[in-house]
Design a protein around this motif. Structure first.
Motif, PDB file in Angstrom:
ATOM      1  N   VAL A 105      55.189  54.964  19.796  1.00 10.76           N
ATOM      2  CA  VAL A 105      55.713  55.385  21.017  1.00 10.76           C
ATOM      3  C   VAL A 105      54.860  54.997  22.220  1.00 10.76           C
ATOM      4  N   ALA A 106      55.419  54.180  22.981  1.00 13.11           N
ATOM      5  CA  ALA A 106      54.596  53.559  23.999  1.00 13.11           C
ATOM      6  C   ALA A 106      55.220  53.974  25.575  1.00 13.11           C
ATOM      7  N   VAL A 107      54.154  53.969  26.550  1.00 10.90           N
ATOM      8  CA  VAL A 107      54.691  54.131  27.875  1.00 10.90           C
ATOM      9  C   VAL A 107      54.310  53.287  28.881  1.00 10.90           C
ATOM     10  N   LEU A 108      55.152  52.823  29.680  1.00 11.68           N
ATOM     11  CA  LEU A 108      54.862  52.003  30.793  1.00 11.68           C
ATOM     12  C   LEU A 108      53.672  52.048  31.621  1.00 11.68           C
ATOM     13  N   ASP A 109      52.683  51.082  31.660  1.00  5.27           N
ATOM     14  CA  ASP A 109      51.309  51.120  32.533  1.00  5.27           C
ATOM     15  C   ASP A 109      51.279  49.880  33.417  1.00  5.27           C
ATOM     16  N   ARG A 110      51.864  49.826  34.422  1.00 10.03           N
ATOM     17  CA  ARG A 110      51.879  48.575  35.227  1.00 10.03           C
ATOM     18  C   ARG A 110      52.471  47.444  34.545  1.00 10.03           C
ATOM     19  N   SER A 111      51.773  46.542  34.203  1.00 10.74           N
ATOM     20  CA  SER A 111      52.509  45.090  33.240  1.00 10.74           C
ATOM     21  C   SER A 111      52.155  45.125  31.762  1.00 10.74           C
ATOM     22  N   SER A 112      51.963  46.422  31.376  1.00 11.40           N
ATOM     23  CA  SER A 112      51.943  46.733  30.059  1.00 11.40           C
ATOM     24  C   SER A 112      52.385  48.051  29.543  1.00 11.40           C
ATOM     25  N   VAL A 113      52.501  48.041  28.116  1.00 12.98           N
ATOM     26  CA  VAL A 113      52.859  49.634  27.666  1.00 12.98           C
ATOM     27  C   VAL A 113      51.341  49.943  26.828  1.00 12.98           C
ATOM     28  N   VAL A 114      51.459  51.178  26.800  1.00 10.80           N
ATOM     29  CA  VAL A 114      50.147  51.744  26.377  1.00 10.80           C
ATOM     30  C   VAL A 114      50.705  52.785  25.077  1.00 10.80           C
ATOM     31  N   VAL A 115      50.119  52.442  24.030  1.00 17.16           N
ATOM     32  CA  VAL A 115      50.609  53.153  22.885  1.00 17.16           C
ATOM     33  C   VAL A 115      49.914  54.968  22.907  1.00 17.16           C
ATOM     34  N   ARG A 116      50.673  55.700  23.141  1.00 17.19           N
ATOM     35  CA  ARG A 116      50.412  57.082  23.123  1.00 17.19           C
ATOM     36  C   ARG A 116      50.770  57.887  22.096  1.00 17.19           C
ATOM     37  N   PHE A 117      51.371  57.447  21.086  1.00 21.13           N
ATOM     38  CA  PHE A 117      51.721  58.348  19.685  1.00 21.13           C
ATOM     39  C   PHE A 117      51.934  57.210  18.805  1.00 21.13           C
ATOM     40  N   SER A 118      51.644  57.516  17.534  1.00 20.34           N
ATOM     41  CA  SER A 118      51.775  56.683  16.412  1.00 20.34           C
ATOM     42  C   SER A 118      51.761  57.548  15.140  1.00 20.34           C
ATOM     43  N   THR A 119      52.572  57.081  14.011  1.00 23.58           N
ATOM     44  CA  THR A 119      52.671  57.715  12.901  1.00 23.58           C
ATOM     45  C   THR A 119      51.914  56.849  11.893  1.00 23.58           C
ATOM     46  N   ILE A 120      51.008  56.061  12.154  1.00 19.06           N
ATOM     47  CA  ILE A 120      50.353  55.238  11.199  1.00 19.06           C
ATOM     48  C   ILE A 120      49.361  56.173  10.347  1.00 19.06           C
ATOM     49  N   PRO A 121      48.920  57.436  10.766  1.00 20.70           N
ATOM     50  CA  PRO A 121      48.397  58.267   9.550  1.00 20.70           C
ATOM     51  C   PRO A 121      49.310  58.670   8.437  1.00 20.70           C
ATOM     52  N   ASP A 122      50.628  58.505   8.753  1.00 17.30           N
ATOM     53  CA  ASP A 122      51.407  59.166   8.070  1.00 17.30           C
ATOM     54  C   ASP A 122      52.276  57.885   7.201  1.00 17.30           C
ATOM     55  N   LEU A 139      55.517  40.632  27.743  1.00 12.23           N
ATOM     56  CA  LEU A 139      56.165  39.476  27.167  1.00 12.23           C
ATOM     57  C   LEU A 139      55.919  38.947  25.744  1.00 12.23           C
ATOM     58  N   SER A 140      54.770  39.489  25.417  1.00 11.60           N
ATOM     59  CA  SER A 140      54.125  38.650  24.142  1.00 11.60           C
ATOM     60  C   SER A 140      53.936  39.711  23.184  1.00 11.60           C
ATOM     61  N   ARG A 141      54.356  41.063  23.295  1.00 12.23           N
ATOM     62  CA  ARG A 141      54.264  41.875  22.010  1.00 12.23           C
ATOM     63  C   ARG A 141      55.383  42.503  21.830  1.00 12.23           C
ATOM     64  N   ALA A 142      55.730  43.130  20.763  1.00 10.60           N
ATOM     65  CA  ALA A 142      57.147  43.677  20.326  1.00 10.60           C
ATOM     66  C   ALA A 142      57.504  44.671  21.215  1.00 10.60           C
ATOM     67  N   LEU A 143      56.555  45.536  21.320  1.00 13.37           N
ATOM     68  CA  LEU A 143      57.087  47.119  21.985  1.00 13.37           C
ATOM     69  C   LEU A 143      56.927  46.537  23.442  1.00 13.37           C
ATOM     70  N   GLY A 144      56.371  45.745  24.063  1.00 12.44           N
ATOM     71  CA  GLY A 144      56.603  45.426  25.428  1.00 12.44           C
ATOM     72  C   GLY A 144      57.948  44.726  25.933  1.00 12.44           C
ATOM     73  N   ARG A 145      58.075  43.872  24.687  1.00 17.34           N
ATOM     74  CA  ARG A 145      59.530  42.933  25.013  1.00 17.34           C
ATOM     75  C   ARG A 145      60.622  44.215  24.916  1.00 17.34           C
ATOM     76  N   ALA A 146      60.731  45.047  23.866  1.00 15.27           N
ATOM     77  CA  ALA A 146      61.528  46.023  23.693  1.00 15.27           C
ATOM     78  C   ALA A 146      61.670  46.832  24.927  1.00 15.27           C
ATOM     79  N   TYR A 147      60.499  47.102  25.680  1.00 20.06           N
ATOM     80  CA  TYR A 147      60.679  48.056  26.860  1.00 20.06           C
ATOM     81  C   TYR A 147      61.477  46.927  27.779  1.00 20.06           C
ATOM     82  N   ILE A 148      61.124  45.740  28.083  1.00 24.53           N
ATOM     83  CA  ILE A 148      61.615  44.692  28.860  1.00 24.53           C
ATOM     84  C   ILE A 148      63.265  44.867  29.067  1.00 24.53           C
TER      85      ILE A 148
END
Length: 228
Positions: A105-122, A139-148
């Motif tokens: 789960v990522a949130v917008l931070d200017r021209s990027s998104v920043v991952v704030r939560f992840s289920t990687i440990p699970d 523009l080049s990452r999946a989460l970023g493009r999904a947000y756009i």
């Protein structure tokens, strides 16, 4: 040295009273007594303390008590997760439990998104070791493009304009043009297929193998469609 039980009880009563006071613009001793279950004498004593410390005020013109400006200082040191992360957390955990695939789960931070939560440990199949606080370009990452793709049109236009003058090497003119074109098609007829293909075209896979990074796009596209 452990706290005495009466000290802990006094602290919990004070916080309970302050929480109830914060729910109203103005309230009375009687209403605070009924809402909290505390004896009126305790409410009166604690309210005097809160007023003396600047956390509450007794406004006689409005006939009751109200929170005062000092209550803002109680949250100054809190830098917890945004509400969207708190809301998404149980859904992300449930998805990973059922399908084993990690969710970020990522949130917008200017021209990027920043991952704030992840289920990687699970997740037993995660391609990442950790992603918390990882910045992902729009523009080049999946989460970023999904947000756009799924943010409101006005916000999307603003972000793409901002990226067009960015010196970030990942914000290339060709990528911007392609995103503008395919998003226009999606907004015109609601056809999701070309949007998914365009979003997945050329996603940076230097951190993962093959198309694993596309999961963000597919999940957003198939689960949370916006109204256009």
């Amino acid at each position: 040295m452990p706290l005495r039980s009466d000290t802990v009880e006094a602290a919990s009563r004070t916080l309970l009273l302050l929480e109830e006071l914060n729910r109203h613009r103005v309230t009375s001793i009687d209403r605070l007594h009924k809402a909290t279950g505390l004896p009126k004498s305790t409410v009166v004593r604690l309210m005097k303390s809160l007023c003396a410390m600047g956390y509450a005020a007794n406004d006689r013109r409005q006939g009751g008590y109200a929170v005062a400006s000092r209550v803002k200082s109680l949250s100054n040191g809190f830098h917890g997760d945004p509400l969207v992360v708190e809301a998404a957390r149980p859904w992300a955990l449930a998805f990973t439990r059922q399908y084993h695939w990690p969710i970020a789960v990522a949130v917008l931070d200017r021209s990027s998104v920043v991952v704030r939560f992840s289920t990687i440990p699970d997740s037993p199949v995660s391609p990442f070791h950790a992603t918390i606080n990882m910045r992902l370009q729009l523009l080049s990452r999946a989460l970023g493009r999904a947000y756009i793709a799924f943010c409101p049109p006005n916000e999307r236009s603003l972000l793409l304009d901002m990226l067009s003058v960015s010196d970030d090497p990942e914000a290339q003119e060709a990528a911007l043009t392609a995103m503008h074109d395919v998003l226009q098609v999606f907004e015109d007829d609601g056809n999701l297929t070309p949007l998914i293909h365009a979003l997945s075209e050329g996603v940076d896979s230097t951190l993962v193998n093959d198309a694993k990074s596309l999961s963000a796009i597919l999940i957003v596209a198939t689960v949370g469609l916006p109204s256009v």
